[in-house]
Scaffold this active site. Sequence first.
Site, PDB file in Angstrom:
ATOM      1  N   LEU A  21       0.812  -1.251   0.044  1.00 20.35           N
ATOM      2  CA  LEU A  21      -0.019   0.006  -0.050  1.00 20.35           C
ATOM      3  C   LEU A  21       0.887   1.426   0.095  1.00 20.35           C
ATOM      4  O   LEU A  21       0.237   2.272  -0.454  1.00 20.35           O
ATOM      5  CB  LEU A  21      -0.950  -0.028   1.086  1.00 20.35           C
ATOM      6  CG  LEU A  21      -1.981  -1.264   1.407  1.00 20.35           C
ATOM      7  CD1 LEU A  21      -2.627  -0.939   2.433  1.00 20.35           C
ATOM      8  CD2 LEU A  21      -2.763  -0.923   0.202  1.00 20.35           C
ATOM      9  N   GLY A  22       2.298   1.098   0.309  1.00 21.22           N
ATOM     10  CA  GLY A  22       2.869   2.303   0.544  1.00 21.22           C
ATOM     11  C   GLY A  22       4.167   2.192   1.504  1.00 21.22           C
ATOM     12  O   GLY A  22       4.049   1.100   2.135  1.00 21.22           O
ATOM     13  N   GLY A  24       5.909   4.702   4.535  1.00 19.61           N
ATOM     14  CA  GLY A  24       6.216   5.926   5.046  1.00 19.61           C
ATOM     15  C   GLY A  24       7.188   6.195   6.160  1.00 19.61           C
ATOM     16  O   GLY A  24       8.146   5.396   6.005  1.00 19.61           O
ATOM     17  N   GLY A  25       7.213   7.122   6.726  1.00 23.14           N
ATOM     18  CA  GLY A  25       8.137   7.424   7.802  1.00 23.14           C
ATOM     19  C   GLY A  25       8.549   6.481   8.928  1.00 23.14           C
ATOM     20  O   GLY A  25       9.542   6.341   9.240  1.00 23.14           O
ATOM     21  N   MET A  26       7.584   5.457   9.087  1.00 25.67           N
ATOM     22  CA  MET A  26       7.808   4.427  10.041  1.00 25.67           C
ATOM     23  C   MET A  26       8.132   3.301   9.540  1.00 25.67           C
ATOM     24  O   MET A  26       8.878   2.511  10.063  1.00 25.67           O
ATOM     25  CB  MET A  26       6.425   4.471  11.098  1.00 25.67           C
ATOM     26  CG  MET A  26       6.536   3.676  11.996  1.00 25.67           C
ATOM     27  SD  MET A  26       4.947   3.287  13.080  1.00 25.67           S
ATOM     28  CE  MET A  26       5.501   4.816  14.234  1.00 25.67           C
ATOM     29  N   GLY A  27       7.342   3.045   8.573  1.00 23.20           N
ATOM     30  CA  GLY A  27       7.570   1.589   7.764  1.00 23.20           C
ATOM     31  C   GLY A  27       6.857   1.394   6.641  1.00 23.20           C
ATOM     32  O   GLY A  27       6.302   2.622   5.845  1.00 23.20           O
ATOM     33  N   VAL A  29       3.639  -0.367   4.489  1.00 24.88           N
ATOM     34  CA  VAL A  29       2.454  -0.767   4.691  1.00 24.88           C
ATOM     35  C   VAL A  29       1.633  -1.738   3.564  1.00 24.88           C
ATOM     36  O   VAL A  29       2.075  -1.444   2.578  1.00 24.88           O
ATOM     37  CB  VAL A  29       1.276   0.297   4.842  1.00 24.88           C
ATOM     38  CG1 VAL A  29      -0.099   0.016   5.428  1.00 24.88           C
ATOM     39  CG2 VAL A  29       1.936   1.511   5.625  1.00 24.88           C
ATOM     40  N   LYS A  43       1.547  -2.977   9.070  1.00 21.13           N
ATOM     41  CA  LYS A  43       2.749  -1.923   8.810  1.00 21.13           C
ATOM     42  C   LYS A  43       4.076  -2.682   9.587  1.00 21.13           C
ATOM     43  O   LYS A  43       3.907  -3.061  10.752  1.00 21.13           O
ATOM     44  CB  LYS A  43       2.553  -0.668   9.539  1.00 21.13           C
ATOM     45  CG  LYS A  43       3.821   0.384   9.617  1.00 21.13           C
ATOM     46  CD  LYS A  43       3.483   1.843   9.878  1.00 21.13           C
ATOM     47  CE  LYS A  43       2.700   2.492   8.952  1.00 21.13           C
ATOM     48  NZ  LYS A  43       2.454   3.867   9.304  1.00 21.13           N
ATOM     49  N   ASP A 138      -3.834  14.510  14.956  1.00 17.32           N
ATOM     50  CA  ASP A 138      -4.011  14.627  13.512  1.00 17.32           C
ATOM     51  C   ASP A 138      -5.485  14.215  13.066  1.00 17.32           C
ATOM     52  O   ASP A 138      -5.611  13.407  11.758  1.00 17.32           O
ATOM     53  CB  ASP A 138      -3.121  13.661  12.696  1.00 17.32           C
ATOM     54  CG  ASP A 138      -2.346  14.113  11.255  1.00 17.32           C
ATOM     55  OD1 ASP A 138      -3.016  15.199  11.074  1.00 17.32           O
ATOM     56  OD2 ASP A 138      -2.100  13.533  10.336  1.00 17.32           O
TER      57      ASP A 138
END
Length: 632
Positions: A21-22, A24-27, A29, A43, A138
Amino acid sequence: MDPLNAEDPVAVGPFRLIGRLGVGGMGRVFLARSAGGRMVAVKVVHAELAAQDEFRRRFAREVAALERVGGTGTAPVLGADTAAEPPWVAVGYVPGPSLRTVVGDAYGPLPTDSVRTLASGLARALVHVHAAGLVHRDLKPSNVLLTVDGPKIIDFGIARAVDTVTDGGLTSTGAVVGSPGFMSPEQVRGERLTPASDVFCLGAVLAYAATGRTPFGGADSGVHATMFRIAHDEPDLTGLAPELTGLIRACLTKDPAGRPTATELVETLPVTEPWLPADLLASLGRQAARLLEAETEPETGPDTEREGAAGHVTTAPTPAPAPGPSVSVSVSDTVAPRRRRRGLTAALTALAVAGAAVLAYVAWPQERSGGTGEGRAAGGASAARPAGIVPAAFLGAWEGVLRGSAEAPYEVSRIEIAQGAAGSRSAVYTHVTGERLCIGRAVLLSANDTELVLGEAEITASVPERRCTPAARQTLRLRANDVVEWGSGVARSTFQRARTGGSIVPAALLGTWNQVPLAGPPPGGADRWINRLTVTQGPVGAALVRLEQSYPRTDDQGNVTSEDVDCAATAVVGAAGRLLVLGPQTRDPDTWDPDCVEDVSTNLRIVRHQGKERLLMYGMSADGEPGEYVRG
């Protein structure tokens, strides 16, 4: 969704991966399927973060807290292994589009009843989030998914576990955590966040849902301009239905202490069923049905029977993707290419959005002062119907000057309004004049979005004793989110929102203060003259100030004797707006001399003199010079 590549695992714990799925900054997905056929989003944490012990500790605490939330109004945690190499967490999908998609693209602004029910559902979810010791930080339209059963909160943000290993509370890309347009003033200023921050963001989300516009300007006006307006300007609520104005203005109060809590919102807001217009509900139902059908489709391919053991990430040659183009879903902290495909991935759009909900919140310390009751009320706040009639905009404390001015008040009144049914004594009022302080409880007669009426009252405290009479009928009319017009008989005043809770004294006033000596040596020697006051923390209605005096006794001819007069008294706080207002002193019987003189009501304030703080104590019965004190 993109196909798995050669570096991706084929399974994480008990979940078989379907696609990416993508990132990101943490890991990373992934879209995945459980052994029972349920679709989830997994994730997997980046290796460089997983190598840091502090991150792992934070990650484990936050996953445990998310599990306590239990999926009430949120995407549930379905599995996790924070000790794995690398750590991972899996959440369920939410079968519905985002509020941003519905309002911005598909349908337009929601009806008033739908916005109220949206507010109730989101507030209920926040109650559970806050009770778990978390702050979302957020909350925005793209993080709210609409389903047939109500709204769900998700999040694409990076949790505080990442903040501990990056600079200054920023994400690993250097971006401020939060979404301009849907941030709180304290978020804009980089201050510590509490649940009140989520309530402010909720107000901005509700304004968007009702009008299709952000209350502080959109991206086209510039990020810095938007953030400045959030911190300093009133919201633009043009076009907002009058029935929603009080609710949204209350949430958008600049002072965190002045906002309603999520629990108060749940207790206040009505719920409409069905909660969305019929055509929108029908669309959501069709989408949910497609997602349920997708869950039951069997997997095919050479590696279908292989499962990763629980707690492990299993790697293997990646299965060849099915022919045809693929789609990547929009995830705010991902940077994957976007392509389109019909069929299963079209039905999984909402799932992919929910997949980015992993670690959706920020750890929040439980020791919040002021006693908002968020966590304590979580268990009982799940009822769908309101427990009282008070609109959220009126909840909290209001103070005003009835005689005098804001800088020189002679008569002050305060009303603190709690949630309650008609006929309940839900309002506590405090009335301070130069000679007395009165505290009582007033009956709630009626309330709507713009007016609240209080009736019969009973006295609960009087200083001096038996000097108070019950207050007459009082009316409050909402003029702005922080301003009401107060009236009682022919008396009129403007009241401002004031601090509430168990810690209402400004920190600058706390401590012990000694009176500045007069010019020249005092009779009997300076060491025999003591005049000090001590200010402690607490709520309005408590004796938080102690005054102590000692000075030489004089005889009938005015001559100084060898004896001293010792006096001690306390004063109850009656108001805590711009000034700390105190009722008349109550003598301490153990240290009260017949020559001591009882003082009138006073007010305290801090000024700076020659670069140093001074506390000034003004009497409230007549004009005069203040007593001046310096820190002891």
